[in-house]
Design an enzyme around this catalytic site. Structure first.
Site, PDB file in Angstrom:
ATOM      1  CG  HIS A  62      -1.640 -10.307  -0.492  1.00 12.27           C
ATOM      2  ND1 HIS A  62      -2.106  -9.511  -1.511  1.00 12.27           N
ATOM      3  CD2 HIS A  62      -2.030  -9.726   0.666  1.00 12.27           C
ATOM      4  CE1 HIS A  62      -2.775  -8.507  -0.984  1.00 12.27           C
ATOM      5  NE2 HIS A  62      -2.754  -8.609   0.329  1.00 12.27           N
ATOM      6  CD  GLU A 112      -6.834  -1.623   1.559  1.00 15.83           C
ATOM      7  OE1 GLU A 112      -5.692  -2.109   1.646  1.00 15.83           O
ATOM      8  OE2 GLU A 112      -7.853  -2.299   1.748  1.00 15.83           O
ATOM      9  CG  ASP A 120      -3.932  -2.877  -1.618  1.00 13.26           C
ATOM     10  OD1 ASP A 120      -3.456  -3.287  -2.692  1.00 13.26           O
ATOM     11  OD2 ASP A 120      -4.479  -3.629  -0.799  1.00 13.26           O
ATOM     12  CB  CYS A 176      -2.518  -2.428   9.355  1.00 15.68           C
ATOM     13  SG  CYS A 176      -3.677  -2.224   8.004  1.00 15.68           S
TER      14      CYS A 176
HETATM   15  C1  PEP Z   1      -2.391  -2.983   2.758  1.00 21.22           C
HETATM   16  O1  PEP Z   1      -2.871  -2.898   1.626  1.00 21.22           O
HETATM   17  O2  PEP Z   1      -1.483  -2.229   3.163  1.00 21.22           O
HETATM   18  C2  PEP Z   1      -2.862  -4.001   3.698  1.00 21.22           C
HETATM   19  C3  PEP Z   1      -2.481  -4.006   4.953  1.00 21.22           C
HETATM   20  O3  PEP Z   1      -3.682  -4.972   3.220  1.00 21.22           O
HETATM   21  P1  PEP Z   1      -3.154  -6.165   2.276  1.00 21.22           P
HETATM   22  O4  PEP Z   1      -1.662  -6.122   2.276  1.00 21.22           O
HETATM   23  O5  PEP Z   1      -3.688  -7.425   2.831  1.00 21.22           O
HETATM   24  O6  PEP Z   1      -3.748  -5.820   0.948  1.00 21.22           O
HETATM   25 MG    MG Z   2      -4.680  -3.947   1.181  1.00 23.49          MG
END
Ligand code: PEP
Ligand code: MG
Length: 574
Positions: free
Chosen positions: A194, A435, A459, A506
């Site tokens: 993140h 995910e 994830d 996403c």
């Molecule tokens: C992901 O896991 O791809 C996602 C979009 O959520 P985050 O990156 O916030 O875990």
């Molecule tokens: Mg995620």
């Protein structure tokens, strides 16, 4: 001395500027200058944090369970003594005054000094007490960060500064969001952590996993950060510098050219329409999304509203933030993801470290364990749905009952609003993130209960390949092209599309130019990514003939040989 460091790029572009080192402490903190007139306020902020940390320790002391081991009380006493000692509770005040630096930085500098003194001590027991100093400092830092915002530094200086850190947490990165640094480089961190995602959202070159940057780069040294190649050139000679200045202006030219595509609808050469949405972390990211021509917000990571503060945002505060986004998007879709806290994204004061945070009480699991808190968020989202096309996205779902419980809470939130006569979108759509591999493999379970799906590839890859996305030691194994990952992604797209349920990606795969044609070829029609990546992806789509890429994409899916996979991908992208 001229040398080059290699790492993993998390955000493209080239920046040239001077190194700005952040602390070597275990707790990396931001370092910035305080204007003369704010020095006393900064000292007051420091004092308030010390008072809060003292209160916290006192509260702990009065709740010691009767069966707690005797060492617990001794440890509390020791921490109280450390906190009371003027070398920690007073000395940083002088540093703030002398150096006009922020309180966090002064505190960590003082900690480094104390730790160095402890390291000289012969007695091993006493020497080890330096860890306690770190823990006490951590407590004060948490108090400092809670509810605070960074004081305004001199923006003109910042543009030429490149932050060099051993590591930065997503919370640190969030604080940097209000600033205008030229770039970021860190020793550790995975490309889809993140922290990296936030760095990308700042749209400035950033590189992680450099290993030795913090140790080898000196304050104020001239650096070139090549976010395209994942390279940092330290103290470049004039020829290299001139070459990079040239490349920098070429990139700027390309960026401006892409801007012309802002209003062009995204469609392939054979006229297949594609939706391009933006991922955001905070309401202030919306202008960037609109400037990139995003057709909607595909992922609003609401947890960032909850970080760097000591309390939870109230229903009204959340409502206002969500409404701001809904209004600004002016009738375009806003997919609001419910709180995904846990793993590397933590709430201040909720610091109990669990053995395996990425697999622990994270995201929907955490929300369902705190139904009152979740209801507050659901009501805030519902209220905002009266101001735009808001949708709810549940993160990390794996079990049917998690969806059912979340839907039951949503129903309860609706009833609570009905009782007050508050308006909201009664048919608000609810989606789930795919995910966890189990979710991808048991898709019908989700399709039956939800209105739409969104694949969180960050994830999904982490959990499929058992690779901690924040750990650079295994970053080389993080592979979106692994057959298992591609199988899960394509299976999800195919199954959802057949069932008539909209599905998006996403995760970071959606913004990776190398993967655009592959994803199109396996049927993806909705991509959500950082605004900074959107126009380049659109340009690739505009140059893609779907009929040509489909068979090649199928061959990539069938390939069992990684080298062959890469060859096929190169052909797809030729
Ligand atoms: C992901 O896991 O791809 C996602 C979009 O959520 P985050 O990156 O916030 O875990
Ligand atoms: Mg995620």
């Amino acid at each position: 001395m001229n040398f080059v460091l290699h790492g993993s790029s998390v955000s493209g572009g080239i920046t040239i500027g001077h190194a700005h080192l952040v602390s070597t402490a275990r707790l990396e903190v931001a370092h910035y200058q305080i204007p003369e007139e704010s020095v006393e306020a900064e000292i007051a902020r420091f004092d308030a944090a010390i008072a809060l940390a003292t209160e916290g320790l006192a509260a702990l002391g009065s709740h010691v369970p009767v069966d707690a081991p005797a060492e617990f009380a001794a440890f509390l006493n020791l921490h109280r003594m450390i906190l009371d000692d003027s070398s920690l509770s007073h000395a940083p005040r002088a540093l703030i005054r002398e150096q006009r630096c922020n309180a966090e930085w002064a505190l960590v500098q003082q900690m480094d000094k104390l730790v160095a003194q402890f390291e000289e001590i012969e007695d091993p027991y006493l020497r080890e007490r330096k860890a306690d100093i770190g823990q006490v400092v951590e407590r004060v830092l948490n108090a400092l960060i809670g509810g605070q915002t960074l004081a305004e530094p001199h923006a003109s200086d910042e543009k030429n500064l490149i932050v060099v850190a051993h590591d930065l947490s997503p919370a640190d990165m969030l604080l940097f969001k209000g600033h205008h640094f030229g770039g970021f480089v860190t020793d550790v961190g995975g490309v889809t952590s993140h922290t990296a995602i936030l760095a990308r959202s700042l749209s400035i070159p950033a590189i992680v996993g450099l290993h030795q940057a913090r140790q080898t780069i000196r304050e104020n040294e001239l650096l070139i950060v090549d976010g395209v190649q994942g390279v940092v050139v330290v103290d470049p000679d004039p020829v290299v510098l001139a070459e990079y200045q040239l490349r920098q202006s070429q990139l700027e030219l390309e960026r401006r050219k892409l801007q012309r595509l802002k209003s062009t609808p995204a469609a392939t050469l054979d006229a297949v329409a594609v939706e391009l949405f933006a991922n955001i972390e905070l309401p202030q990211d919306v202008p960037q999304a609109l400037a990139a021509g995003a057709e909607g917000i595909g992922l609003f990571r609401s947890e960032f509203l909850f970080m760097n503060r000591k309390d939870l945002p109230t229903e009204d505060e959340q409502f206002e933030a969500y409404r701001e986004v809904a209004r600004a998007m002016n009738g375009r879709v806003v997919v609001l993801r419910t709180l995904d806290i846990g793993a590397d994204k933590t709430l201040s004061g909720n610091g109990a470290v669990r053995p395996n945070p990425a697999m622990g009480l994270r995201a929907i699991r955490f929300c369902l364990s705190e139904p009152q808190m979740f209801l507050v968020q659901l009501r805030a989202i519902l209220r905002a749905s009266d101001f735009g096309r808001v949708r709810i996205l549940l993160p990390m779902v794996a079990h049917a009952q998690e969806i059912e419980q979340a839907l039951a809470l949503l129903k309860q939130a609706k009833q609570q609003l009905d009782e007050k006569g508050e308006p909201y979108d009664h048919s608000i759509e609810v989606g789930g993130m795919i995910e966890i591999p189990a979710a991808a493999l048991a898709l019908p379970m989700f399709i039956r209960r939800l209105n739409f799906l969104s694949i969180g590839t960050n994830d999904l890859i982490q959990y499929t390949l058992a690779i901690d996305r924040t750990d650079d030691a295994v970053a080389h194994l993080y592979d979106p092209l692994h057959p298992a990952v591609l199988h899960l992604v394509s299976h999800s797209i195919r199954t959802a599309t057949r069932a008539g349920v909209p599905i998006a990606v996403c995760g970071e795969m959606a913004g990776d130019l190398q993967l655009t044609r592959l994803l199109l070829g396996i049927g993806l029609r909705n991509f959500s990514m950082h605004p900074a990546q959107l126009l380049a992806i659109k340009e690739r789509i505009l140059r893609t003939n779907l009929n040509e890429v489909r068979p090649l994409a199928q061959r990539v899916l069938r390939s069992a040989d990684p080298r062959r996979t890469r060859e096929l991908l190169a052909r797809l992208n030729a």
